[in-house]
Each structure stands twice: as C-alpha cells, then as structure tokens.
Design an enzyme around this catalytic site. Structure first.
Site, mmCIF file in Angstrom:
data_model
loop_
_atom_site.group_PDB
_atom_site.id
_atom_site.type_symbol
_atom_site.label_atom_id
_atom_site.label_comp_id
_atom_site.label_asym_id
_atom_site.label_seq_id
_atom_site.Cartn_x
_atom_site.Cartn_y
_atom_site.Cartn_z
ATOM 1 N N GLU A 144 -31.380 -26.634 -7.696
ATOM 2 C CA GLU A 144 -30.772 -25.431 -7.155
ATOM 3 C C GLU A 144 -31.736 -24.292 -7.468
ATOM 4 O O GLU A 144 -32.168 -24.154 -8.606
ATOM 5 C CB GLU A 144 -29.419 -25.136 -7.826
ATOM 6 C CG GLU A 144 -28.744 -23.946 -7.158
ATOM 7 C CD GLU A 144 -27.535 -23.399 -7.922
ATOM 8 O OE1 GLU A 144 -27.338 -23.764 -9.091
ATOM 9 O OE2 GLU A 144 -26.798 -22.591 -7.327
ATOM 10 N N ARG A 200 -29.543 -36.509 -19.680
ATOM 11 C CA ARG A 200 -30.543 -35.446 -19.615
ATOM 12 C C ARG A 200 -31.334 -35.382 -20.911
ATOM 13 O O ARG A 200 -30.924 -35.878 -21.951
ATOM 14 C CB ARG A 200 -29.857 -34.114 -19.345
ATOM 15 C CG ARG A 200 -28.862 -33.702 -20.437
ATOM 16 C CD ARG A 200 -28.775 -32.208 -20.613
ATOM 17 N NE ARG A 200 -29.110 -31.464 -19.435
ATOM 18 C CZ ARG A 200 -28.231 -30.931 -18.588
ATOM 19 N NH1 ARG A 200 -26.935 -31.082 -18.828
ATOM 20 N NH2 ARG A 200 -28.613 -30.240 -17.562
ATOM 21 N N LYS A 244 -30.143 -23.700 -18.453
ATOM 22 C CA LYS A 244 -30.696 -22.675 -17.562
ATOM 23 C C LYS A 244 -30.087 -21.319 -17.858
ATOM 24 O O LYS A 244 -30.757 -20.303 -17.823
ATOM 25 C CB LYS A 244 -30.361 -23.031 -16.114
ATOM 26 C CG LYS A 244 -31.426 -23.775 -15.357
ATOM 27 C CD LYS A 244 -31.107 -23.658 -13.855
ATOM 28 C CE LYS A 244 -31.612 -24.860 -13.092
ATOM 29 N NZ LYS A 244 -31.232 -24.778 -11.664
#
Length: 571
Positions: free
Chosen positions: A48, A275, A285
């Site tokens: 994204e 992850r 983020k």
RNA sequence: UGUCCGAUGGUGUAACUGGCAACACGUCUGAUUUUGGUUCAGAAGAGUCCAGGUUCGAGCCCUGGUCGGACAACCA
C-alpha cells in the site's frame, strides 16, 4: 517384510541432494505435481503506498520475487491503492526505487488495484444481484455495535433485507455522489453470527469523496481491501497470494469473495507467513511514520531506520539484504531475529567488496622524531586483501601523523598489542616505531606522542626479521583530509522497543546516543569518493559516503563496526 | 465463553511419505595474520511445551491440556 523398513539410515548423499524447503515451497511443489493452475506459478508483491518500505517488506519481496525465479514463474508489483486518503505518489516512487535497488524486476507487470475499479464495481453489482450484498444506511457506530464481539454473535442490520432493486439503485446513487461520506455503505451479506468477525457482513464499498492519485475524481466510492485484494489476484491470474499472519483470519473472506466470481478451474490461494521482527528495531509503519513526523530521525531514509532507503544510506548492499532474507527462513511462528544476523550479512558482503582505507576518528598527534623534516614517502598499500583485482594505492607517510587515541595507553593491560611507553608497534604499510615520550597539556591530556622509527623495518622489504604484536593505522598529518563522520548505533535501547514502563510508549526507549557526529582524518586517496561508495576503514568498520557530502566536505556514515574480539574481551 | 494459528539450543530455520535432532547467527578455545578484520580448526549449548496414546520405533500421527499470537477499522 515390514522389517525391511526398520532402521534404514539416511545416507548423507541423500540429505545433501535435497535442499530443505520452507512450507510455502512445499505447497508449491505439491501444486506443481498436481498441475494445479496448469502448473503456473505467479506471485505478487502488493504494497500500500502509504509509507516507505522496510526490511520486513524486503523479506516479503525476496520471498515473492524469489519464488517466481525459483519456479520459473512471474511476480507482479501491484499497488494496493484502495484508500485515497492515506496514499501518496511520493510513496509509490520510493517503493519502486527500493524494489529495483534490491535487484528485482517486474518487467511490464506494474499494476494498481485502482486499474480494476471498473471491474470491481461490476462485481459488486453482481454481488447485489445475487443477493449477496446490501446497502446499509447506518453509521459506523451502529454497525459496530451490531457486530458483537469475538465471543458474542452480532445481530442483523435492519437494512439487511432490502430488495435487490433498491440496493442496485442505492449503490448506483452512491457511485454518482448522491450521498455524503459514511451515509451509506455496501456490505456483503454473509453471517452476523459467524465466529469469524470478518464474516459478519463486512464492508465492501464505502463512500469517500476524495481524489485518487490515479483515477482523480472519477470515483467517490472505493472498494475495501478484502474485496479488492482477492479479486485483483484473480484478475492478474495470481496462483499463490502470500501475505503475513494477521491476514490468516481474513482467508475465509478472501475465499468467499472469490467464490462469488470464480469461473473455471483457476483459483488463487492465500498463504500466510510470519512477518519479520528484528531486535532493537521498530517495524510498524505507523510508528516509523511517527518517528519521522516528530523528527526523532532526519527522515524516512535516516540511516538508523530499518527502511530500505535508510539501510541503503547507511551502507547496506542489496546482496547483503537478500542474503539476510534467505538466511532467516520462512515459517509461521512469531520470531525476533537478532540484528547481529543482519550485521553479519553486511560485513560478509562488504568484506569482499569494500576498498580498505585508513582513517583516524579520534586523533592524537604522533611525531617521529628521527624522521626527516620535509620528507614524504609514498607507501604501497593493498586496496582489498580479499580481492586481488582491487589493486593497490599509495599512502603518504611523513614525520607527523595522527593515530587513534585508543591505540596508545600509558598503563596498558596485559596483552595490549598497541603503543605504550617504550613499546613498539608497526605502522601499517610503513615502519616499526617505538614510543619514547609523551607530552601532556595542563589537564593531563596527551597532546603529542613522540616516537622513533627504525628505517630498516620498512614494509614489504622482506628484510625484517623483527616481529611486533600490533599494527596500527594512521594518517599523515599534512596530507590528511578532514571529514565528518556519523557514528550510528541502534535506535532503541531495548531489544523489544515496545516493552516500556507503564504509561510510556516505544519512544521512551529511544537510544539518546544513536548518532554521534564527529570529525576525523582520512587518507587523501578518499578525496574523490562518491555518495554511496563503501569503504572499510581499517581496524574500525565499514563506512559509506553520505549523500549530504559536498565537494568541500566529505561525510561518512558508519555502516557497521568490524568484529572486535579485543573490545569484546575487555568489556 | 468464540474462531484461527503457532510451540525444536541464546536467536532463527531444518529434519523428505515416523528411523534417537542438522545448518546459520551468536558464544567460547586454538592456529594463521603487517586490519585484535578475514580465513582455518575445534568446543559448549536443545533430547523437540506438558501428559497420555498408537508403533519395534514419535520432533513428526492421535487425544487432552498449557503457554504464546492474531481477529471486534467505512485501514491495509
């Protein structure tokens, strides 16, 4: 006959010939064997564009592109740009740059979820026509209340049984801009009592009167991730849609949306992996954004950040990051990888590539009393002992030099192989010197070390029988270039920056000494060094020219220290 | 009183369709070395979350626990 199987040992040959596969490769090989999806392997990396890529994304990039390479398939780059209020072109540019830099190529397959808005809209209509979606007039709060909790079922919306015609009409009017943000929403009609929250009539399309970076003002309704993602995979003929663990609970929804549109045998499969987490590092983020916006760091490419652009500026190489990604493996269990692993990967790569140079970062003057006043000797020095092709260079040597303050000690501990009163060391590529005297200022600080040199011990003459335990580096004072050096250390004090005292957040764990800016001296060979060039400052570490450098002022970033068993022993 | 996922040395990942646990990082020795780097040789460190079961044999299969994680955005 069963006995024939008993105690059959694995031969070491057998073990060697079969490299171990991670669980995703196991799935792929099984699919290949069954000729699933005509034996195609097609992955995608779907960022994204709402932030910069970090080392965790690198893991995913290496996985997705790597799988495609390994199995002769393809990997697309697809921007998941379904939320115009959070996404920016700046991020798209940086993401593209970072993936290229990492060394991967999507050829002509650069896509955007927004490329599919028309198709997605059609599919939404199909959902409505099949009685699988409806328009809800309630606001977020009301819908939230009806959703229940993980342990308590939700209840149906009063609008759940609108007629298909009304839904169709309302949806069209949503698209036409007849309603304000949040006034109406398209929801999938699934099961408000499902134990899986994501199946309790999730949102499909919401109203956002916002311009999109690609579609401009064409749309004022935008699809939600769960709807857009799987259907985009389908459009792109993705076979293995790899994402992180937190989407595991979404998979039934991914499959449900697919079920609504699928025709034929082809079907993408979502697979989740754990992850990356790195010790002493923050990967979220949102938190990275916070550090940037609140100026705890200089920007997204601050060399202390785990962003790809930060690591690049710090001096990491694409190879080192790729090797790191390979080494850490792929699995489903939560993990925290020791940053030492990352550091090992750069050292390993830079050891092979970086040219060696001499630099004195904490200088003290050393005078060689018996060396001719105005003489300059040019000594031959190897550029990289690990790479013959790197060649040689000349290093100037004269009466006054700078050495590292830590290379001299008045009261040396046992096994101190460097300079001290009456002791000898070799100056790299030059002579053996002996310390005769030390001059201090009124504060007792050493301001000059006086030595004599033995002209018979010149490096490379091969005539020297004499052995000294230590070799130290130096820079000739009158030839030295003064430079700025930025010494980086880990950004956080805690292995897990999220563990804090009550009432404090992760920023309370920021290391106040994560950046030290100093001035040092480097050998003249470095005069024309260019940004992003890597060097090893002998006995110290790997350094990289910073982009802030100008013609008059070189700036070096310390990538990582050299391993130092002496320092370790004396801790 | 939910659903899903996971559990192997300090860390991470392996162990092919069951055959007494391997590799990497880290740690520690020693050798070599004009970088206390590199390289090389070696060592220590887990008996696989627990309890049962199946089996000649279980890290792998079954049952039941325990612990950890994810999920209640009109974010992705």
């Amino acid at each position: 006959m069963e006995n024939s199987k008993i105690n059959k040992p694995k031969s070491s040959e057998e073990l060697k010939s079969k490299p171990s596969l991670n669980f995703i490769e196991l799935i792929i090989e099984e699919d290949l064997k069954n000729n699933k999806n005509e034996g195609r392997i097609h992955t995608r990396f779907p960022p994204e564009p709402n932030g910069y890529l970090h080392i965790g994304h690198a893991k995913s990039i290496c996985l997705n592109f790597g799988l495609a390479q390994k199995y002769n398939g393809l990997c697309n780059l697809r921007f998941d740009d379904t939320n115009p209020v959070k996404e920016e072109v700046e991020y798209i540019d940086s993401i593209i740059e970072d993936i290229k830099w990492l060394g991967f190529d999507w050829e002509d397959r650069l896509f955007y979820a927004s490329d599919y808005f028309d198709q997605l809209y059609e599919w939404a209509i199909k959902l409505i026509k099949n009685g699988k979606a409806y328009i809800d007039d309630q606001d977020v709060e009301a819908i939230g209340e009806q959703r229940g909790t993980p342990t308590k079922p939700g209840i149906n919306s009063p609008y759940r049984n609108r007629s298909i015609e009304e839904n169709l009409d309302l949806f069209k009017r949503m698209k036409n801009g007849d309603f304000a943000d949040g006034e109406k929403i398209l929801r999938a009609k699934i099961d408000m009592a499902s134990p899986n929250m994501h199946l309790r009539d999730p949102a499909v399309y919401r109203i956002k009167h916002a311009d999109h970076h690609r579609t401009g003002s064409k749309w004022c309704i935008y699809p939600m991730y769960d709807f857009a993602h799987g259907e985009s995979d389908y459009i792109e003929k993705i076979t293995h849609s790899i994402c992180t663990l937190e989407f595991e609970v979404h998979r039934p929804l991914y499959d449900w949306f697919l079920d609504q549109i699928i025709e034929g045998n082809y079907r993408p499969r979502q697979i989740e992996f754990a992850r990356l987490n790195l010790s002493y590092t923050i990967m979220s983020k949102r938190k990275l954004l916070e550090l940037v916006e609140e100026k705890h760091v200089s920007g997204w490419d601050d060399p202390r950040l785990p962003t790809i652009s930060g690591l690049r500026r710090r001096g990491y190489t694409p190879e080192s990051i790729r090797n790191f990604s390979d080494r850490i493996g792929i699995a489903k269990r939560n993990n925290i990888i020791d940053v030492a692993m990352l550091e090992h990967s750069v050292r390993e790569d830079l050891n092979k590539k970086a040219l060696r140079r001499m630099a004195v970062l904490d200088p003290v003057k050393l005078v060689i009393t018996n060396f001719p006043e105005d003489k300059t000797e040019y000594l031959e020095a190897v550029n990289n002992p690990e790479d013959e092709n790197a060649g040689k260079r000349k290093v100037p040597f004269s009466k006054e030099i700078y050495i590292e303050r830590s290379d001299f000690m008045e009261d040396p501990p046992r096994k101190f192989f460097r300079l001290s009163h009456g002791k000898e060391v070799r100056l790299r590529y030059a002579y053996i010197i002996k310390c005769e005297n030390v001059i201090k200022n009124n504060d007792g600080e050493i301001i000059e070390i006086q030595c004599t040199y033995d002209p018979e011990t010149k490096s490379g003459t091969g005539t020297t029988q004499r052995k000294v335990k230590g070799t130290i580096h130096y820079v000739s004072a009158k030839h030295a270039i003064k430079v700025e050096v930025r010494l980086y250390d880990r950004l956080f004090i805690n292995e897990n920056p999220d563990i804090t005292e009550d009432g404090k957040d992760f920023k309370s764990n920021i290391n106040p000494d994560s950046l030290k800016v100093i001035e040092g001296f480097v050998e003249p060979e470095l005069k024309n060094a260019k940004p992003l060039e890597h060097f090893q400052f002998e006995r110290q570490g790997y350094f990289c020219v910073d982009k802030d450098s100008t013609d008059n002022r070189l700036i070096f970033n310390r990538t990582v220290l050299l391993r130092d068993s002496w320092a370790k022993k004396n801790k």
